[in-house]
Design an enzyme around this catalytic site. Structure first.
Site, PDB file in Angstrom:
ATOM      1  N   HIS A  86      16.775  27.235  27.332  1.00 39.46           N
ATOM      2  CA  HIS A  86      18.149  26.874  27.059  1.00 39.46           C
ATOM      3  C   HIS A  86      18.417  25.587  25.936  1.00 39.46           C
ATOM      4  O   HIS A  86      18.922  25.703  25.096  1.00 39.46           O
ATOM      5  CB  HIS A  86      19.078  26.546  28.161  1.00 39.46           C
TER       6      HIS A  86
ATOM      7  N   HIS B 170      60.110  49.630  58.405  1.00 36.26           N
ATOM      8  CA  HIS B 170      58.755  50.304  57.991  1.00 36.26           C
ATOM      9  C   HIS B 170      57.787  50.668  59.055  1.00 36.26           C
ATOM     10  O   HIS B 170      57.161  51.576  58.931  1.00 36.26           O
ATOM     11  CB  HIS B 170      58.202  49.141  57.118  1.00 36.26           C
TER      12      HIS B 170
END
Length: 441
Positions: free
Chosen positions: A430, A272
């Protein structure tokens, strides 16, 4: 000119200096060259600001490909089909057979865990997960030193199986040289659009979008140092699969596999590029000698022998271990991209192996079969990242959304819990949002 020789480093785990020599041979710097980083920064900025104009400029400079417009760099589907039709029948059939096997494997992968699910609790609350494909992905296919039709199949097919709406492929074609097999693979894999651009400029075009190249949600596929650097820098604008390093193979051998088979398997990664790594771990010193002899015999036959020699001399190793169990332990430390168990008893050793991109069991299972047509993906983690990451797959082209449907009864129970925790965090809105759903006493 004489043929190069290849002498991988010989080590033994019994030697006093083994650990230091082993660490030095494994070392791979993750730092890319400063000049690469500087160049990539300039390319990304130019494409983000100037779009197609910059892409054309860099394509002319780096690929020596003269084009007056991006339209000239986009390939029509008919050209992909023509490339497919131009192939000789055996090659066309091989391409289709590989694509079918890759598709079959990734369809099985999707069935195993890629579906949405949900369940209801006794009070009617529904909880679950919705799995949806990405809208558009970009796949990078290398096109410089060699052509990689297999990369087209491995990137595009799992994306298509996942249900991605549009697959945009970029591939450099230096001096305008198009590889018919790459174009044919794009046709077989169902790629939507193909642009003949490459390098950092192609990554930038996919990440930011231009007047011609659509912006994608994720970029996959390997490339050179410039491509890897660009992918790292655009992460956050888009998703990426991984930062790929040089290719790797580790062979665990007990001496039962023909030595020339193992030598060629080491070559298969070394060819490669010069930085690829090929390592043999074996408890049989005489067998290691035979493998070296086969390396010497076979190397002159190889067209890419100079690359192979540089790879094996610079990063290769033939390591004598005390036994196969120690070889498995060392393999887990390396966490290789490709791991071959060249053994008469591969099933005996496989349970000891925890970290590898892909595991190839038995002497007949060459790594090259996995690269092309076995079915599992060949886009694998490198540079020891197999310790925490996985091969490319269908799951890389899907995202998950949580599903929550709370019933009126469920809101009474969950609301009190949420309100209590929210007040503990000092987040009053919340808490009140949860309490507004509570029934008045």
């Amino acid at each position: 000119m004489t043929d190069p020789s290849a002498r991988p480093l010989r080590l033994s785990t019994a030697d006093a200096g083994f650990e230091a020599a082993f660490a030095a041979r494994l070392h791979w710097s993750e730092e890319t060259d400063a000049q690469v980083e500087q160049a990539v920064t300039g390319i990304l900025d130019a494409v983000r600001r100037r779009g197609d104009e910059a892409v054309l400029e860099y394509t002319r400079r780096f690929d020596a490909l003269q084009a007056d417009s991006m339209a000239a760099l986009q390939l029509a589907p008919a050209e992909l089909k023509a490339a497919f039709d131009s192939l000789a029948a055996p090659r066309r059939e091989a391409l289709q057979a590989a694509a079918a096997r890759i598709r079959s494997y990734h369809e099985a992968q999707k069935r195993a865990g890629g579906e949405s699910w949900s369940y209801r609790e006794p009070d009617g609350t529904l909880l679950g997960q919705k799995v949806t494909p990405l809208d558009r992905v970009g796949i990078y296919v290398p096109g410089g030193k060699a052509a990689y039709p297999s990369s087209v199949l491995m990137n595009a097919i799992p994306a298509q199986v996942a249900g991605v709406g549009e697959i945009v492929m970029v591939v450099p074609t230096p001096r305008g040289e198009k590889n018919p097999l790459v174009l044919a693979a794009a046709h077989v894999a169902g790629v939507s659009r193909v642009f003949t651009i490459g390098g950092a400029q192609a990554v930038a075009a996919l990440a930011y979008g231009t007047a011609t190249v659509p912006r994608v949600d994720k970029i996959t596929g390997p490339g050179n140092a410039y491509v890897a650097s660009a992918k790292r820098r655009v992460f956050g604008q888009v998703g990426i699969d991984m930062i790929a390093g040089p290719s790797e193979i580790l062979v665990l051998a007990d001496g039962s596999t023909p030595a020339d088979w193992v030598a060629m398997d080491l070559f298969s990664q070394a060819e490669h590029d010069e930085l690829a790594q090929s390592i043999l771990l074996c408890p049989d010193a005489a067998y290691i000698d035979r493998v070296q002899a086969e390396i010497d015999r076979l190397l002159p036959e190889m067209p890419r022998r100079e690359i192979i020699a540089k790879s094996l001399n610079g990063r290769g190793a033939l390591i004598l271990t005390r036994d196969m169990a120690e070889a498995c332990a060392i393999s887990n430390r390396i966490a290789p991209e490709h791991l071959e168990i060249a053994s008469a008893e591969p099933q005996r050793w496989e349970p000891l192996l925890r970290h590898a991109g892909a595991i190839f069991l038995g002497g007949y299972t060459s790594e090259s079969l996995g690269d092309y047509c076995a079915g599992p993906n060949h886009v694998l983690p490198t540079s020891s990242t197999a310790r925490f990451s996985s091969p490319l797959g269908v799951y890389d082209f899907q995202k998950r959304s949580s599903l929550i449907e709370v019933s009126e009864a469920g809101a009474q129970r969950l609301g009190r819990i949420a309100a209590e925790l929210a007040r503990g965090e000092g987040l009053q809105a919340h808490a009140r949002a949860a309490e507004m759903r509570l029934k008045k006493p």
